[in-house]
Scaffold this motif. Sequence first.
Motif, short mmCIF file in Angstrom:
data_model
loop_
_atom_site.label_atom_id
_atom_site.label_comp_id
_atom_site.label_asym_id
_atom_site.label_seq_id
_atom_site.Cartn_x
_atom_site.Cartn_y
_atom_site.Cartn_z
N GLU A 416 0.98 -1.14 0.10
CA GLU A 416 0.00 -0.02 -0.09
C GLU A 416 0.79 1.33 0.20
O GLU A 416 1.78 1.44 0.80
N TRP A 417 0.55 2.34 -0.86
CA TRP A 417 1.30 3.44 -1.04
C TRP A 417 0.33 4.58 -1.02
O TRP A 417 -0.97 4.37 -1.36
N SER A 418 1.03 5.91 -0.74
CA SER A 418 0.35 6.89 -0.52
C SER A 418 0.55 7.99 -1.65
O SER A 418 -0.49 8.80 -2.03
N HIS A 419 1.65 7.85 -2.52
CA HIS A 419 1.72 8.67 -3.23
C HIS A 419 2.95 8.30 -4.56
O HIS A 419 3.55 7.28 -3.98
N ALA A 420 2.71 8.56 -5.73
CA ALA A 420 3.50 8.49 -6.72
C ALA A 420 4.05 9.49 -7.48
O ALA A 420 3.40 10.45 -7.79
N THR A 421 5.31 9.41 -7.86
CA THR A 421 5.90 10.56 -8.53
C THR A 421 7.09 9.83 -9.68
O THR A 421 7.10 8.75 -9.80
N ILE A 422 7.80 10.92 -10.33
CA ILE A 422 8.63 9.96 -11.38
C ILE A 422 10.00 10.79 -11.08
O ILE A 422 9.91 12.04 -10.99
N CYS A 423 10.88 10.11 -10.92
CA CYS A 423 12.44 10.65 -11.13
C CYS A 423 12.65 11.31 -12.13
O CYS A 423 12.90 10.73 -13.12
N VAL A 424 13.16 12.47 -12.45
CA VAL A 424 13.55 13.42 -13.52
C VAL A 424 15.04 13.79 -13.80
O VAL A 424 15.25 14.40 -14.87
N GLY A 425 15.59 13.66 -12.88
CA GLY A 425 17.02 14.30 -13.09
C GLY A 425 17.70 14.16 -11.66
O GLY A 425 17.45 13.31 -10.58
N VAL A 426 18.94 14.77 -11.64
CA VAL A 426 19.83 14.98 -10.45
C VAL A 426 20.26 16.47 -10.39
O VAL A 426 20.44 17.07 -11.39
N LEU A 427 20.22 17.17 -9.15
CA LEU A 427 20.56 18.58 -9.00
C LEU A 427 22.12 18.67 -8.96
O LEU A 427 22.69 17.68 -8.94
N GLY A 428 22.69 19.97 -8.88
CA GLY A 428 24.06 20.12 -8.96
C GLY A 428 24.74 19.52 -7.68
O GLY A 428 25.99 19.20 -7.88
N ASP A 429 24.16 19.25 -6.55
CA ASP A 429 24.83 18.68 -5.76
C ASP A 429 24.58 17.20 -5.51
O ASP A 429 24.98 16.44 -4.48
N GLY A 430 24.11 16.38 -6.57
CA GLY A 430 23.99 15.30 -6.53
C GLY A 430 22.56 14.68 -6.16
O GLY A 430 22.48 13.14 -6.02
N THR A 431 21.88 15.28 -5.78
CA THR A 431 20.38 14.89 -5.33
C THR A 431 19.25 14.53 -6.56
O THR A 431 19.37 15.29 -7.13
N PRO A 432 18.91 13.47 -6.45
CA PRO A 432 18.01 12.90 -7.25
C PRO A 432 16.49 13.94 -7.32
O PRO A 432 16.31 14.21 -5.87
N THR A 433 15.81 14.10 -8.32
CA THR A 433 14.69 15.07 -8.31
C THR A 433 13.56 14.44 -8.92
O THR A 433 13.70 13.30 -9.63
N ILE A 434 12.27 14.79 -8.54
CA ILE A 434 11.08 14.16 -8.71
C ILE A 434 10.23 15.29 -9.53
O ILE A 434 10.43 16.24 -9.15
#
Length: 468
Positions: A416-434
């Motif tokens: 069971e999950w509350s929320h869905a997103t999609i990973c779209v890249g990585v910021l300059g500090d190496g953090t994945p983004t959605i």
Amino acid sequence: MGYRFLCVLLVSVLLLGLASCAADDPTDADASTTAATTTTATAATTTTTTTTATTTTTTTTTTTTTTKGSSTQKPMFPTDISGYAPVYYAQSADAFFTRAERNKDGRSVNEATEALLDAYFTYRCQSFAVAQGLTVTPPAELSISDVVRTQEDTQRVDGVKRLKTMWDCQFSGAQVLYTIDRVRTSDNLITLRVHEAVYFYNWYEGYTTPQKADLSGYGLRHIIRIRDGVIESDHYNEGSPTKVAIEGRLDDEEYWSYAGNEGKPADKTDSPVITVPDNNPNYVPTYDPAKAVAYAREWALSRNRDYFKDYHASGGDCANFTSQCMTYGGLPHSDDWWWRDGNTGKGGYAWKTATGMYRYLTKTAKVGKAVAMIECIDETGRTARYNGQVVAANTLFYVGSPVFYRWKGGFAEDGEWSHATICVGVLGDGTPTISCHTEDRYNFKWTYGGLTCEYSCVQLTAENPYKP
């Protein structure tokens, strides 16, 4: 936006010194939102700014521009916005890039009201400059009540400062595209439903320079009331991580009928860790993560009503949007995961619910590898804990693959999950983004669910398209 608007945007960008660089409800009720023509109100400044990479000083002069956009239903930026980041770090309020624009595909208002709204949303952009430690001068056309001024000068500024601290970033500009979805007039009172798309430039000391700033954003819905030319109230909820939620919205029926599930508190109940018995997927070889990401970036803060319905007011639009992204990436439809009949149609359970989608991808179709549970140990998002080990987060979240959130709730054995997103890249500090809908987020750090949230990425490819 039309071709002419994009040209004006590119010219404005160059002049400013820019360089390359829910568990959704399975109901089918329509959301009542009008898509968005553009009047551009651009701040005219002469700026002196200094790069962190060199010791030279650069002066840039810009001019005020007003342009008429076409009536196409396009979002604010072209699909590839990687080259539209500010070159220089704003050392003064005059140098800080702010702009407010009205989408004229929405409802129209008289000139005085439009000027007031342009001023108000420019003023909201200035919160990012204040959070950066700059002193700003509000637009001359701004006319707001003491209540609104207090909430914007304290709550909003504090919220933007919270975002800056959590992300451990610097801001160098902000801009807003606002859409008037409905106008109601009674005597001397104007009540507006307004969708705001907030974009902000962020960069990271020790990782990137201002020349490599990233563009991120989020969307929210306002109920704005104007009496005798003064904005007397503005009810909205920005959600995480600013957590700016105006209390007056709680008793405002107009707000709830417009915003739906946007920013509502999540139900939380403890549950065990999810496990997937058979986690050896049959990847779809033709799936193209880049196409999924391109679609996500284009429609994260708007709605593609040419083909799909919007469920934000009837449970949430998160899974519906994530399914759209995967469709454009080439994931084939099936009897279990489907959408039909365009913007008047409907989707199956696996299409429009986070839980149904997760089960489909990992168990029914077995086209993705479930990486669960991922723990957020630092809201900067650079690292995460998985299987008891602290690792770089960008080794877990694959670009073009869906990311699931559980607000400490649901039934583990059922996934069971509350929320869905999609990973779209990585910021300059190496953090994945959605990117996602309900709440709407554009190129946003994956950690916005917070430290207590549980996360999973269903990797749709054998390798991460992003290479550190």
